[in-house]
Enzyme design. Structure first.
Site, PDB file in Angstrom:
ATOM      1  N   CYS A  12      37.599  -6.337  37.521  1.00 44.99           N
ATOM      2  CA  CYS A  12      37.970  -5.399  36.462  1.00 44.99           C
ATOM      3  C   CYS A  12      37.584  -6.039  35.125  1.00 44.99           C
ATOM      4  O   CYS A  12      37.146  -7.193  35.076  1.00 44.99           O
ATOM      5  CB  CYS A  12      39.472  -5.122  36.505  1.00 44.99           C
ATOM      6  SG  CYS A  12      40.493  -6.580  36.160  1.00 44.99           S
ATOM      7  N   CYS A  99      44.354 -11.075  29.888  1.00 43.09           N
ATOM      8  CA  CYS A  99      43.881  -9.688  29.918  1.00 43.09           C
ATOM      9  C   CYS A  99      44.529  -8.923  28.766  1.00 43.09           C
ATOM     10  O   CYS A  99      45.746  -9.014  28.560  1.00 43.09           O
ATOM     11  CB  CYS A  99      44.253  -9.035  31.248  1.00 43.09           C
ATOM     12  SG  CYS A  99      43.945  -7.268  31.300  1.00 43.09           S
ATOM     13  N   GLU A 129      51.856 -13.153  36.453  1.00 44.25           N
ATOM     14  CA  GLU A 129      51.842 -12.186  35.350  1.00 44.25           C
ATOM     15  C   GLU A 129      53.261 -11.810  34.942  1.00 44.25           C
ATOM     16  O   GLU A 129      53.596 -11.772  33.753  1.00 44.25           O
ATOM     17  CB  GLU A 129      51.078 -10.921  35.745  1.00 44.25           C
ATOM     18  CG  GLU A 129      51.064  -9.886  34.621  1.00 44.25           C
ATOM     19  CD  GLU A 129      50.522  -8.529  35.041  1.00 44.25           C
ATOM     20  OE1 GLU A 129      51.083  -7.511  34.615  1.00 44.25           O
ATOM     21  OE2 GLU A 129      49.528  -8.489  35.803  1.00 44.25           O
ATOM     22  N   THR A 167      50.866  -4.986  35.715  1.00 42.55           N
ATOM     23  CA  THR A 167      49.643  -4.173  35.600  1.00 42.55           C
ATOM     24  C   THR A 167      49.033  -3.803  36.946  1.00 42.55           C
ATOM     25  O   THR A 167      48.312  -2.803  37.044  1.00 42.55           O
ATOM     26  CB  THR A 167      48.564  -4.904  34.773  1.00 42.55           C
ATOM     27  OG1 THR A 167      48.260  -6.163  35.382  1.00 42.55           O
ATOM     28  CG2 THR A 167      49.015  -5.111  33.336  1.00 42.55           C
ATOM     29  N   SER A 229      46.005 -12.697  45.866  1.00 42.64           N
ATOM     30  CA  SER A 229      45.762 -11.631  44.892  1.00 42.64           C
ATOM     31  C   SER A 229      46.744 -10.487  45.099  1.00 42.64           C
ATOM     32  O   SER A 229      46.718  -9.801  46.124  1.00 42.64           O
ATOM     33  CB  SER A 229      44.327 -11.120  45.022  1.00 42.64           C
ATOM     34  OG  SER A 229      44.154  -9.913  44.303  1.00 42.64           O
TER      35      SER A 229
END
Length: 290
Positions: A12, A99, A129, A167, A229
């Site tokens: 991404c 990000c 995150e 996210t 991930s």
């Protein structure tokens, strides 16, 4: 054998930006040591390649405390505010590859917590995150990842809350958990919920929708990505619901002929931290070998 690859598969924007940042730093020609705070992305192949180029990973608080010089690249997942403060105090050069979508959540959480709002993060409390997002709050934070936690959540009726999402969280699960939280508040005659912010990345939503659609059509579905991930794991869960013959692989080495038994139509998608090269290798391997 017919093969369809998701158009949204692979890096991404935020991940590509972080990876490019690291490689750019390795090409400066200086002898300065380069570190990433945690693996830059959750893909072992990419991290190994960076290590070959001299990039070292800071994996613990002890590693951070022992650091005295060099350049530290903040990974795409972002970090707590205190990490910036500690590095700045040491005089260490910081390159921020967080990000932008994650950075936006940091600002939201900081602002609302300063106003005294109770912060609720819909996400996995163990994910870097989410840990980073928590570190920007100045008021109590709750992390909710499933129905049971949403049902048991308690907050004083007069406490204003602010809801954000990891996210890479599953969009449908996010909606379900928010509905439960809203109902609990309304049952207590509190109509002022505060802000409910769907901070799931648009690219994540599109990737999940496309994966679901493809998995519903094929005989075998391959989900490619690193084992750690989060967004790849969620893709796997979504695809598995649509296609029982769904497999989670990291590289072509993980492919097995049993995966394609009685299969004539194969779908391939990949997480946001999976390099294009690996996706192409998987696609080619399926085409040639099976």
């Amino acid at each position: 054998m017919k093969i369809i690859k998701a158009e949204s598969a692979g890096f991404c924007f935020g991940v590509k930006r972080a990876v490019d940042t690291v490689y750019k730093c390795t090409e400066t020609g200086t002898d300065e040591k380069i570190y990433t705070y945690g693996p830059i992305i959750h893909n072992e192949e990419v991290v190994k390649d960076m290590e070959k180029r001299g990039v070292r990973v800071i994996r613990s608080e002890e590693d951070l405390a022992a650091l005295k010089e060099g350049t530290v690249i903040i990974r795409s997942h972002g970090v707590e505010k205190r990490v910036y403060e500690e590095l700045e105090k040491k005089g260490i050069h910081i390159v921020d590859a967080t990000c932008p979508f994650v950075k936006k959540i940091h600002k939201i959480v900081e602002k609302h917590s300063e106003q005294g709002d109770r912060i609720i993060i819909i996400g996995n409390p163990d994910h870097p995150e989410v840990q980073g997002i928590r570190g920007w709050a100045k008021s109590p934070v709750s992390v909710i990842r499933n129905v049971e936690e949403a049902e048991s959540f308690f907050c004083p009726a007069d406490q204003k809350i602010c809801i954000v999402a990891q996210t890479t969280f599953n969009y449908n699960k996010f909606k379900e958990l928010v509905e439960i939280l809203c109902k609990k508040r309304y049952d207590n005659s509190v109509l002022n919920m505060g802000d409910i912010l769907n901070t799931i990345c648009n690219a994540t939503e599109e990737r999940q929708r496309e994966a679901k659609s493809i998995a519903g059509e094929v005989d075998t579905m391959l989900v490619v990505g690193g084992r750690h991930s989060s967004n790849t794991q969620k893709l796997f869960e979504i695809c598995k619901e649509e296609c029982g013959n769904t497999y989670y692989i990291q590289t072509p080495v993980d492919l097995d002929s049993e995966m394609f038994h009685h299969s004539s139509y194969v779908g391939i998608t990949a997480g946001a931290s999976t390099p294009k090269k690996i996706i192409e290798e998987v696609q080619e391997h399926v085409r040639i070998k099976f």
